[in-house]
Design an enzyme around this catalytic site. Structure first.
Site, short mmCIF file in Angstrom:
data_model
loop_
_atom_site.label_atom_id
_atom_site.label_comp_id
_atom_site.label_asym_id
_atom_site.label_seq_id
_atom_site.Cartn_x
_atom_site.Cartn_y
_atom_site.Cartn_z
N CYS A 211 0.86 -1.21 0.16
CA CYS A 211 -0.03 0.07 0.02
C CYS A 211 1.07 1.39 -0.07
O CYS A 211 0.53 2.41 -0.65
CB CYS A 211 -1.01 0.06 1.00
SG CYS A 211 -2.21 -1.54 1.35
N CYS A 346 13.26 5.36 -2.83
CA CYS A 346 11.97 5.72 -3.24
C CYS A 346 11.29 5.99 -1.76
O CYS A 346 12.13 6.48 -0.95
CB CYS A 346 11.22 4.29 -3.91
SG CYS A 346 11.64 3.15 -2.95
N1 LIG Z 1 5.12 -10.30 10.37
C1 LIG Z 1 4.47 -9.27 11.10
N2 LIG Z 1 3.95 -9.48 12.14
C2 LIG Z 1 3.37 -8.40 12.81
N3 LIG Z 1 2.80 -7.38 12.19
C3 LIG Z 1 2.85 -7.45 11.10
C4 LIG Z 1 3.72 -8.34 10.35
N4 LIG Z 1 3.49 -8.01 8.92
C5 LIG Z 1 2.95 -6.68 8.81
N5 LIG Z 1 2.33 -6.54 10.07
C6 LIG Z 1 1.57 -5.11 10.49
O1 LIG Z 1 0.48 -5.36 9.80
C7 LIG Z 1 -0.05 -4.05 9.43
C8 LIG Z 1 -0.54 -3.91 7.86
O2 LIG Z 1 -1.01 -2.59 7.84
P1 LIG Z 1 -1.34 -1.98 6.55
O3 LIG Z 1 -1.32 -2.91 5.45
O4 LIG Z 1 -2.38 -0.95 6.51
O5 LIG Z 1 0.09 -1.28 6.21
P2 LIG Z 1 1.14 -0.16 7.18
O6 LIG Z 1 2.33 -0.78 7.17
O7 LIG Z 1 0.54 0.07 8.35
O8 LIG Z 1 1.00 1.05 6.33
P3 LIG Z 1 1.85 1.40 4.76
O9 LIG Z 1 2.02 0.16 4.13
O10 LIG Z 1 1.00 2.53 4.13
O11 LIG Z 1 3.09 2.02 5.27
C9 LIG Z 1 1.07 -3.19 9.91
O12 LIG Z 1 0.70 -2.54 10.99
C10 LIG Z 1 2.40 -4.07 10.02
O13 LIG Z 1 3.15 -3.47 11.16
#
Ligand SMILES: Nc1ncnc2c1ncn2[C@@H]1O[C@H](COP(=O)(O)OP(=O)(O)OP(=O)(O)O)[C@@H](O)[C@H]1O
Length: 378
Positions: A211, A346
């Protein structure tokens, strides 16, 4: 494993919600009031509400999908909710991660989420894990819960969650979003089809941006996360038809939805977790040189900077250098000077890696170095 409890500390009641001794659960006057609209539904009633209270659900990620999942599970009265997320709240999250406010920027999502949810429903136990789900902690963690919800945003976590759910015999409620489209399904429900039955092969290195790279309609995770929460409630209360072996896809622009059937592939056997989900999911198959922003600051004269973000991002903020958006690189790479090493940047370091893969195929007489974690790291 570091974890905290918020809200009321509840009794530990087995690992399979179907084996709970329901008659041991009694509701206070306050709980009866809070859940009154469930209690009057014939399909839920006191028995269903007791099942909800006895259930333990782990939500991976308290981001776009995780926020609505958590809110509805909390509101519905799921007795124990685990929240695992190692990330902090960023201002760009507020467009869709509705548990957070400006005051929360920089704080750990899992902690903020739990304290906000505890205010919504003080009768719930929250287990907060400010850490990443990894192959080291997944099996122990999953074994403490009845149902796992994947609200993550990356392929390594999805394959890891899938494999750990199979090994611990837990249903995995999956959701994913991309721009204006979302998907929901339930894997490993009563030994049903899994993520690997649907997508046997992880995508190619950096083939699918997240995203932060491509954008997402703010309301979409709200819709998809709510459908995930609905599946959880259906599983717990044994209601309706669970989306097992069916992939629900929804386009938020046309509101067209499809249910695609998929079958269990019995040839796929998971006997243990893999050693490296990053490698197996192709996030970075090829080694690329990386440099941190601080290292770059030590000798900026040694490098030419190349920004591969889009025009809007460039106008909004940049750290200088040449600007060629990723999608124009194939046609414009000849503009890149080769007298110095090129540091490609980026927003988060994903598109720059894709750019380096393209540029390394052009036989230019220079070295390409990725700015680690992009300008997010500044
Ligand atoms: N392996 C993991 N363990 C714990 N949390 C995770 C893991 N992988 C992803 N996440 C969490 O899942 C969430 C996904 O949220 P989202 O898709 O809205 O993206 P984001 O990382 O908050 O935002 P952006 O991608 O815009 O920076 C995030 O808060 C991220 O930290």
């Amino acid at each position: 494993m570091q974890w905290k409890l918020f809200g009321k500390i509840g009794k530990t009641i087995g690992s399979n919600h179907k084996q709970h001794t329901l008659k041991a659960m009694a509701f206070s006057k306050e709980e009866n009031k809070q859940y009154s609209r469930h209690l009057i539904l014939d399909e839920i009633g006191a028995i269903g509400q007791e099942k909800l209270k006895a259930s333990k659900v782990l939500v991976i990620g308290a981001g776009g999908l995780g926020c609505p999942v958590l809110q509805y599970l909390t509101a519905a009265g799921v007795g124990t909710i685990g929240i695992i997320d190692n990330d902090t709240v960023d201002q760009s999250n507020l467009q869709r991660q509705i548990l957070y406010t400006h005051k929360d920027i920089g704080k750990f999502k899992a902690e903020v989420a739990a304290s906000r949810l505890a205010a919504l429903n003080p009768f719930i136990n929250f287990n907060v894990y400010v850490e990443k789900l990894t192959n080291q902690n997944a099996l122990n963690l999953f074994s403490c819960y009845d149902i796992i919800v994947d609200g993550s945003d990356n392929f390594p976590t999805r394959y890891l969650a899938n494999d750990a759910a199979i090994l611990t015999n837990k249903p995995l409620v999956f959701g994913s979003i991309f721009k204006f489209e979302g998907q929901v399904t339930v894997f490993n429900y009563h030994n049903g089809p899994t993520y690997r039955c649907l997508y046997p092969n992880p995508p190619q290195a950096n083939a699918v941006p997240n995203c932060s790279e491509i954008g997402v309609l703010g309301v979409l995770p709200g819709i998809i996360g709510t459908i995930q929460a609905n599946e959880v409630l259906k599983i717990i209360c044994e209601l309706g038809t669970v989306l097992s072996g069916k992939l629900l896809t929804l386009n938020a622009l046309t509101m067209v939805q499809y249910k695609l059937n998929f079958k269990k592939n019995n040839a796929i056997k998971i006997t243990s977790l893999k050693n490296d989900y990053h490698f197996s999911c192709g996030v970075s198959k090829k080694h690329q040189q990386e440099i941190t922003y601080n290292e770059l600051q030590n000798s900026p004269e040694n490098y030419t900077l190349l920004d591969v973000r889009n025009n809007l991002e460039r106008e909004h903020y940049n750290i200088g250098g040449l600007h060629i958006p990723l999608h124009e690189l194939e046609n414009r790479y000849v503009e890149i000077p080769t007298d110095k090493s090129i540091v490609v940047y980026c927003k988060a370091g994903v598109r720059s890696k894709m750019a380096i893969e393209i540029l390394e195929g052009k036989n230019l007489k220079t070295t390409f170095i990725n700015l680690k974690n992009g300008i997010n790291s500044i």
